[in-house]
Design an enzyme around this catalytic site. Structure first.
Site, PDB file in Angstrom:
ATOM      1  CG  ASP A   1      -1.977  -1.051   1.210  1.00 35.35           C
ATOM      2  OD1 ASP A   1      -2.403  -1.433   0.105  1.00 35.35           O
ATOM      3  OD2 ASP A   1      -2.398  -1.497   2.287  1.00 35.35           O
TER       4      ASP A   1
ATOM      5  CG  ASP B   1      -6.551  -1.474  -1.591  1.00 32.04           C
ATOM      6  OD1 ASP B   1      -6.744  -2.679  -1.832  1.00 32.04           O
ATOM      7  OD2 ASP B   1      -5.683  -1.062  -0.804  1.00 32.04           O
TER       8      ASP B   1
END
Length: 181
Positions: A111, A127
């Site tokens: 991330d 995401d």
């Protein structure tokens, strides 16, 4: 096939951005990207959003594989024909594949995006597509189900009152997005 190609493009873009993040953000701390709005911060997430269910790699892989197979099935067998249903499914598919690749090969998802103005989960390109595609699909589904319910209720009401046209074959068919009303 266009929708599967879109999913592949999304998954590849996600992997390229993650590769860039590994090379350029790992160990650097927070990097301001859009001042006051978005920062870049390298994180390895073994869980879901907000790191829920940490270290449940095989659970996430299993759920992702099932979702990927189901979406490919829906797209290839044309279970949904509307662009408004297929586009969000392609977005979810591309994002799911992007994160699935990470989970299979590294055991975690990379991330890198962090909102600067609110405490929120750190997230990645996959995401974004899973979330936006999921919301879009929910809107599509609710819309088509509402239209079908209204047509069904109208048909039932016409049938019960003996109104002209109540025996129409067209009235019995559920609404499919993109067909003429």
């Amino acid at each position: 096939m266009l929708y599967l190609l879109l999913a592949v493009i999304i998954a590849v873009a996600d992997q390229l951005v993650k590769h860039w993040a590994v090379l350029n953000l790992r160990g650097r701390g927070t990097v301001e990207f859009i001042p006051g709005i978005l920062n870049l911060f390298y994180a390895e997430n073994t869980g879901a959003a907000f790191s829920m269910l940490r270290n449940q790699r095989w659970l996430f892989i299993s759920v992702s594989v099932i979702a990927v197979i189901a979406i490919i099935y829906i797209i290839l067998l044309r279970k949904i024909r509307s662009v408004w249903g297929l586009l969000p499914l392609s977005m979810v598919l591309g994002g799911a594949v992007g994160n699935l690749i990470d989970r299979i090969f590294t055991g975690y998802v990379v991330d890198m995006f962090e909102f600067a103005f609110i405490r929120f989960a750190i997230f990645n390109v996959a995401d974004i597509f899973v979330t936006v595609g999921g919301v879009m699909f929910c809107i599509y589904y609710l819309y088509t189900e509402t239209v079908n319910l209204r047509k069904s209720e109208a048909f039932s009401g016409a049938k019960g009152t003996g109104e002209a046209g109540s025996g129409s074959d067209k009235a019995e068919q559920p609404y499919t997005e993109g067909e003429e009303k």
